[in-house]
Design an enzyme around this catalytic site. Structure first.
Site, PDB file in Angstrom:
ATOM      1  CD  GLU A 143      -2.685  -1.238   2.526  1.00 47.64           C
ATOM      2  OE1 GLU A 143      -2.589  -0.315   3.357  1.00 47.64           O
ATOM      3  OE2 GLU A 143      -3.473  -2.181   2.630  1.00 47.64           O
ATOM      4  CG  LEU A 158      28.161   0.230 -22.129  1.00 51.03           C
ATOM      5  CD1 LEU A 158      26.655   0.472 -22.011  1.00 51.03           C
ATOM      6  CD2 LEU A 158      28.473  -0.299 -23.515  1.00 51.03           C
ATOM      7  CD  GLU A 193       7.978 -12.185  -4.785  1.00 44.98           C
ATOM      8  OE1 GLU A 193       8.127 -13.117  -4.000  1.00 44.98           O
ATOM      9  OE2 GLU A 193       7.625 -12.297  -5.950  1.00 44.98           O
TER      10      GLU A 193
HETATM   11  C1  LIG Z   1       8.693  -3.380  -9.900  1.00 50.21           C
HETATM   12  C2  LIG Z   1       7.917  -3.639  -8.645  1.00 50.21           C
HETATM   13  C3  LIG Z   1       6.936  -4.640  -8.636  1.00 50.21           C
HETATM   14  C4  LIG Z   1       6.200  -4.882  -7.460  1.00 50.21           C
HETATM   15  N1  LIG Z   1       5.198  -5.824  -7.498  1.00 50.21           N
HETATM   16  C5  LIG Z   1       4.391  -5.977  -6.395  1.00 50.21           C
HETATM   17  C6  LIG Z   1       3.253  -6.840  -6.450  1.00 50.21           C
HETATM   18  O1  LIG Z   1       2.981  -7.525  -7.472  1.00 50.21           O
HETATM   19  N2  LIG Z   1       2.447  -6.915  -5.354  1.00 50.21           N
HETATM   20  C7  LIG Z   1       2.710  -6.205  -4.200  1.00 50.21           C
HETATM   21  O2  LIG Z   1       1.969  -6.321  -3.244  1.00 50.21           O
HETATM   22  N3  LIG Z   1       3.791  -5.365  -4.134  1.00 50.21           N
HETATM   23  C8  LIG Z   1       4.623  -5.222  -5.203  1.00 50.21           C
HETATM   24  N4  LIG Z   1       5.688  -4.351  -5.160  1.00 50.21           N
HETATM   25  C9  LIG Z   1       5.927  -3.580  -3.948  1.00 50.21           C
HETATM   26  C10 LIG Z   1       7.151  -4.053  -3.186  1.00 50.21           C
HETATM   27  O3  LIG Z   1       6.884  -5.293  -2.555  1.00 50.21           O
HETATM   28  C11 LIG Z   1       7.551  -2.966  -2.204  1.00 50.21           C
HETATM   29  O4  LIG Z   1       8.008  -1.864  -2.972  1.00 50.21           O
HETATM   30  C12 LIG Z   1       8.618  -3.416  -1.258  1.00 50.21           C
HETATM   31  O5  LIG Z   1       8.098  -4.342  -0.323  1.00 50.21           O
HETATM   32  C13 LIG Z   1       9.241  -2.250  -0.470  1.00 50.21           C
HETATM   33  O6  LIG Z   1       8.245  -1.461   0.098  1.00 50.21           O
HETATM   34  P1  LIG Z   1       8.283   0.141  -0.079  1.00 50.21           P
HETATM   35  O7  LIG Z   1       8.543   0.416  -1.521  1.00 50.21           O
HETATM   36  O8  LIG Z   1       7.073   0.685   0.533  1.00 50.21           O
HETATM   37  O9  LIG Z   1       9.563   0.611   0.706  1.00 50.21           O
HETATM   38  P2  LIG Z   1       9.682   0.890   2.293  1.00 50.21           P
HETATM   39  O10 LIG Z   1       9.156  -0.273   3.048  1.00 50.21           O
HETATM   40  O11 LIG Z   1       9.104   2.226   2.577  1.00 50.21           O
HETATM   41  O12 LIG Z   1      11.251   0.940   2.471  1.00 50.21           O
HETATM   42  C14 LIG Z   1      12.040   2.049   2.025  1.00 50.21           C
HETATM   43  C15 LIG Z   1      13.495   1.713   2.293  1.00 50.21           C
HETATM   44  O13 LIG Z   1      13.685   1.503   3.701  1.00 50.21           O
HETATM   45  C16 LIG Z   1      14.237   0.226   3.934  1.00 50.21           C
HETATM   46  N5  LIG Z   1      13.664  -0.337   5.163  1.00 50.21           N
HETATM   47  C17 LIG Z   1      12.345  -0.461   5.483  1.00 50.21           C
HETATM   48  N6  LIG Z   1      12.200  -1.023   6.699  1.00 50.21           N
HETATM   49  C18 LIG Z   1      13.444  -1.275   7.163  1.00 50.21           C
HETATM   50  C19 LIG Z   1      13.962  -1.847   8.362  1.00 50.21           C
HETATM   51  N7  LIG Z   1      13.141  -2.313   9.320  1.00 50.21           N
HETATM   52  N8  LIG Z   1      15.307  -1.946   8.502  1.00 50.21           N
HETATM   53  C20 LIG Z   1      16.139  -1.497   7.523  1.00 50.21           C
HETATM   54  N9  LIG Z   1      15.715  -0.930   6.375  1.00 50.21           N
HETATM   55  C21 LIG Z   1      14.384  -0.831   6.185  1.00 50.21           C
HETATM   56  C22 LIG Z   1      13.859  -0.615   2.736  1.00 50.21           C
HETATM   57  O14 LIG Z   1      14.768  -1.673   2.522  1.00 50.21           O
HETATM   58  C23 LIG Z   1      13.920   0.407   1.617  1.00 50.21           C
HETATM   59  O15 LIG Z   1      15.235   0.553   1.170  1.00 50.21           O
HETATM   60  C24 LIG Z   1       6.448  -4.112  -6.293  1.00 50.21           C
HETATM   61  C25 LIG Z   1       7.463  -3.142  -6.301  1.00 50.21           C
HETATM   62  C26 LIG Z   1       8.176  -2.890  -7.454  1.00 50.21           C
HETATM   63  C27 LIG Z   1       9.247  -1.835  -7.440  1.00 50.21           C
END
Ligand SMILES: Cc1cc2nc3c(=O)[nH]c(=O)nc-3n(C[C@H](O)[C@H](O)[C@H](O)COP(=O)(O)OP(=O)(O)OC[C@H]3O[C@@H](n4cnc5c(N)ncnc54)[C@H](O)[C@@H]3O)c2cc1C
Length: 409
Positions: free
Chosen positions: A153, A364, A389
């Site tokens: 979300e 490159l 994931e």
């Molecule tokens: C191309 C793509 C396809 C996707 N497909 C799907 C899909 O089919 N279905 C679905 O449900 N989701 C999907 N996603 C969503 C994806 O699972 C999330 O983007 C991912 O889980 C990370 O969540 P966020 O982007 O909200 O980052 P956040 O959770 O906000 O994290 C931001 C940064 O903080 C770091 N971070 C967060 N918590 C911690 C912690 N406790 N300790 C250390 N570091 C932390 C993270 O590693 C990241 O670098 C997709 C995302 C992308 C980019």
């Protein structure tokens, strides 16, 4: 672990290679240039069905798999499987096929018809009736169909316990309200597995998984996100507004959620799919290495020991990444817990693939900056592999917790 591949697997890998070379690579480049996913009515998808793809791993209870079944492909899961492989090495074959297809184009691979990331949830949490109802149509092969999985979300990605999409019981139905982000293939899907909560204060214990079918009133506002890479498949945000879902679409039924099984259901599917994502990253990394080698050879750079050293280092690490994925698959094939192995593979492979693509960009030089070289596309494609994931950071947290036997919250 036995590394030998039987002749059937070798033939399937060869078929994947041909499909990749002839179809996936050109289509992926076209989508990247146009900046949009392959449309659902593209003849490529119907052609995949004729090749036996776009199916499901689900089979009616008691059915014996004597002959090859259809393939499910959204997560590049090779399922033309024999009964012997199901017992001995299906995850391993899945991994190898996923790596090969992603070598040619990971974005196109994820756009393949099939129940996709929704399938593991339906298989692991659904009742037999639900499996038949939602996965059965994929076995028909009459038209390309997609399924999708929506956990993420706008305010809840890594911390899935923080989802806010609400589920409220109303008579025989459930009413869902909330927003979901980045769900692969969601706007073209026949159904989406949507995770919602009955009470955010309960954290993971409040989670419920619903199959929301296309056309359900209140399911809408689909928006295909603009991505830096992997443009050949759609990552879609959507809304649920007073979206009324029949009680029969609650995965597993009420009883399933009496314990913490609901959330564990989603986790189980992650354990199955994280090694696949690792394999896909390895495939992109291999492509970057091959392209870099080709470029270095053309430009006469291979006489430089520093260039050779860096290319060798990347190849060594890519082999390591593949082995880690294979180990996670080996454990899964033997029904042994693979949480740490799956997370280690997922933590390592995207980083190595990123290193491969970065090295390519450095070799490159200005050619990469023009933005029309395949390595530049791979460089943009590979970044998401560290995010999807469970990010690399989250995988490392999981492995560290496992190492010190820290209890789950
Ligand atoms: C191309 C793509 C396809 C996707 N497909 C799907 C899909 O089919 N279905 C679905 O449900 N989701 C999907 N996603 C969503 C994806 O699972 C999330 O983007 C991912 O889980 C990370 O969540 P966020 O982007 O909200 O980052 P956040 O959770 O906000 O994290 C931001 C940064 O903080 C770091 N971070 C967060 N918590 C911690 C912690 N406790 N300790 C250390 N570091 C932390 C993270 O590693 C990241 O670098 C997709 C995302 C992308 C980019």
């Amino acid at each position: 672990m036995d590394f030998a591949l039987d002749s059937e697997t070798l033939q399937r890998l060869e078929r994947a290679r041909e499909l990749g070379r002839l179809e996936l690579r050109p289509l992926g480049i076209e989508c990247d240039r146009l900046g949009r996913p392959t449309p659902p009515d593209h003849p490529f998808f119907a052609a995949l069905l004729r090749l036996g793809m776009g199916g499901t791993r689900w089979r009616p209870a008691g059915e014996v798999q004597a002959t090859p079944a259809r393939e499910t492909t959204t997560s590049a899961r090779e399922t033309t499987t024999s009964a012997r492989e199901t017992r001995e090495g299906r995850s391993r074959v899945d991994l190898l096929i996923a790596e090969e297809l992603s070598y040619w184009d990971r974005g196109v691979t994820v756009s393949f018809p099939g129940p996709g990331l929704g399938e593991p949830s339906v298989l692991s949490m659904g009742t037999e009736e639900q499996r038949a109802r939602f996965l059965g149509p994929f076995a028909r092969g009459d038209r390309p169909r997609w399924g999708a999985f929506a956990m993420t979300e706008p305010g809840a990605g890594s911390d899935v316990a923080g989802i806010r999409t609400s589920a409220r019981r109303d008579g025989a139905d459930w009413v869902l309200n909330g927003e979901k982000s980045f769900a692969a293939n969601a706007s073209r899907a026949d159904w989406i597995v949507v995770f919602a909560t009955v009470d955010p204060a309960l954290g993971r214990d409040g989670h419920r998984a619903f199959v929301v079918e296309r056309g359900t009133p209140g399911l809408g506002d689909f928006k295909i996100e603009h991505k830096m890479g992997l443009k050949a498949y759609e990552s879609t945000s959507f809304a649920l507004r007073d979206c009324r879902v029949p009680g029969a679409n609650l995965l597993g039924g009420e009883g399933h959620y009496a314990s913490r099984a609901g959330f564990k259901g989603a986790l189980r599917s992650f354990n199955a799919t994280r090694p696949l994502v690792a394999a896909m990253a390895t495939g992109i990394g291999r492509a970057a290495l091959d392209e870099s080698l080709g470029f270095a050879r053309e430009q006469g750079l291979l006489g430089d020991v520093r260039v050779r050293d860096r290319l060798e280092r990347v190849r060594r690490k890519l082999r390591m990444a593949r082995l880690l994925g294979l180990r996670a698959a080996y454990m899964a094939d033997r029904q042994r817990p693979n949480l740490a192995d799956a997370s280690i593979a997922k933590a390592v492979a995207p980083q190595v693939a990123f290193e491969a693509a970065s090295l390519g960009m450095e070799l490159l030089g200005l050619v990469g900056g023009r933005g029309d070289h395949l390595i530049e596309k791979l460089f943009r494609d590979v970044k998401a592999m560290d995010i999807v994931e469970g990010t690399g950071q989250i995988q490392r947290l999981i492995v560290a917790r496992e190492l010190v036997q820290y209890p789950r919250d």
